[in-house]
Design an enzyme around this catalytic site. Structure first.
Site: not given
Ligand SMILES: *[C@@H]1O[C@H](CO)[C@@H](O)[C@H](O)[C@H]1NC(C)=O
Ligand SMILES: *[C@@H]1O[C@H](CO)[C@@H](O)[C@H](O)[C@H]1NC(C)=O
Length: 354
Positions: A109, A332, A335
């Site tokens: 990702s 998160d 990311h």
């Protein structure tokens, strides 16, 4: 007459030669320019695109759409320390240079993060230009129709294969059948790392295999190194480096421990609104960086490392935190918001292929 020519030749030649030598020195200095050591500076002319100019930003990176209130983090520009030319990303120029060509990000990702950043940056530079976005299994293809440029993402988290056998799912460190679809691409940007430390329910394999030996588990850094070597020998035998631009995305860092940026009270990246000042990160580099560099250094076919770890380590403010995939209950710090830090990774990529 002949004497004159000889005389002129004698006088001109040293001048001519020294000009060539000076030009060569300039070229050497330019090509040795280190884009990866620098500092983040506030620049109101950034970000390169407004989030609403990029309707296809995926939910997990769309921090502002998800309610992130602060925007200062989008206004930082990366400034390499060396006085070398580091150009602003020019989307039209990039598309012209890549006309008719294909670009593929291969990885997890974090690759999707950089792929989305590139498609957003390019699309916003020519908003009227037509594009198509298709997805077939793990392959996403964003095509800039008028330019014939394909910007693709191959989701492949380990680069090597995971195969289903009777005993279960087997991570095969020396098998790389998935590489077939990387053939014929003009610009490849690889990445793998974040999944190597997965354990428990989110670990997508039951066994590790190397040759005929099957293991329940092994040292993860060792497994990472073996898989990278498998990938390296595939690249060495199957890619013609005179035809294909080869890059490795490098290790994208996370921010879950404020002690590492000298703020022990911070338990994560939540509410971080500014980068670390200066050029160095107290917590140092993740050990995976050294493993990756040692594999790349031994390759016959040169792969350029996008050595983005340190510049990204400084961006404790760049993650979605509670404005990402799982909303306020998720967290998160791995990311990156878009617009954001991966735009700089692509700016460096752009400067490296100029
Ligand atoms: C985009 O596609 C439409 C319909 O095919 C076409 O009319 C238009 O000229 C295209 N835009 C550009 C910038 O070429
Ligand atoms: C954070 O990093 C410090 C310094 O390496 C370490 O001592 C500490 O255990 C870490 N905290 C957590 C929660 O991992």
């Amino acid at each position: 007459m002949g004497r004159d020519v000889g005389w002129n030749g004698c006088r001109l030649q040293p001048l001519f030669m020294s000009t060539i030598i000076i030009l060569q020195l300039v070229l050497v200095v330019e090509s040795k320019c280190d884009f990866f050591t620098g500092t983040w500076v506030l620049d109101p002319s950034y970000p390169l695109y407004r989030p609403e100019m990029c309707p296809f930003i995926e939910h997990e990176f769309a921090c502002q759409r998800n309610g992130r209130p602060d925007q200062l983090y989008t206004h930082f520009r990366w400034q390499p320390l060396q006085h070398c030319s580091f150009l602003r990303f020019n989307g039209v120029d990039f598309l012209e240079r890549m006309r008719g060509k294909s670009i593929m990000f291969v990885g997890d990702s974090l690759s999707r993060n950089q792929w989305q950043s590139l498609t957003c940056t390019l699309h916003s530079s020519i908003p009227s230009s037509n594009y198509t976005l298709t997805r077939i299994d793990d392959l996403s293809i964003f095509t800039f129709t008028e330019y014939g440029v394909k910007v693709m993402l191959d989701r492949n988290v380990y680069l090597v294969d995971v195969v289903r056998q009777e005993r279960g799912r087997v991570l095969k460190l020396d098998s790389i059948q998935g590489a077939k679809i990387w053939l014929g691409i003009d610009l490849l940007i690889f990445n793998t790392w974040h999944w190597w430390n997965r354990r428990g329910p989110s670990q997508p394999w039951d066994y590790i295999q190397l040759g005929n030996d099957v293991y329940r588990d092994m040292d993860r850094m060792k497994a990472f190194q073996i898989a990278l070597s498998t990938w390296a020998s595939w690249v060495n035998t199957h890619i013609d480096p005179s035809k294909v631009h080869l890059f490795f995305q490098g290790i994208s860092p996370s921010h879950y421990n404020g002690t590492l940026w000298n703020e022990p009270s911070a338990k994560s990246c939540v509410r971080q609104q500014t980068p670390v000042a200066g050029s160095t990160y107290l917590g140092g580099l993740p050990p995976a960086v050294a493993v990756l560099k040692s594999v790349l250094a031994k390759m016959k076919n040169p792969v350029t490392l996008l050595d983005i770890t340190t510049l990204s380590l400084l961006r404790k403010d760049g993650h979605p935190s509670i404005y990402g995939l799982n909303g306020p209950t998720g967290l998160d710090c791995s990311h990156w918001c878009l617009p954001g830090v991966p735009d700089t990774w692509n700016q460096i990529l752009y400067n490296l292929i100029l």
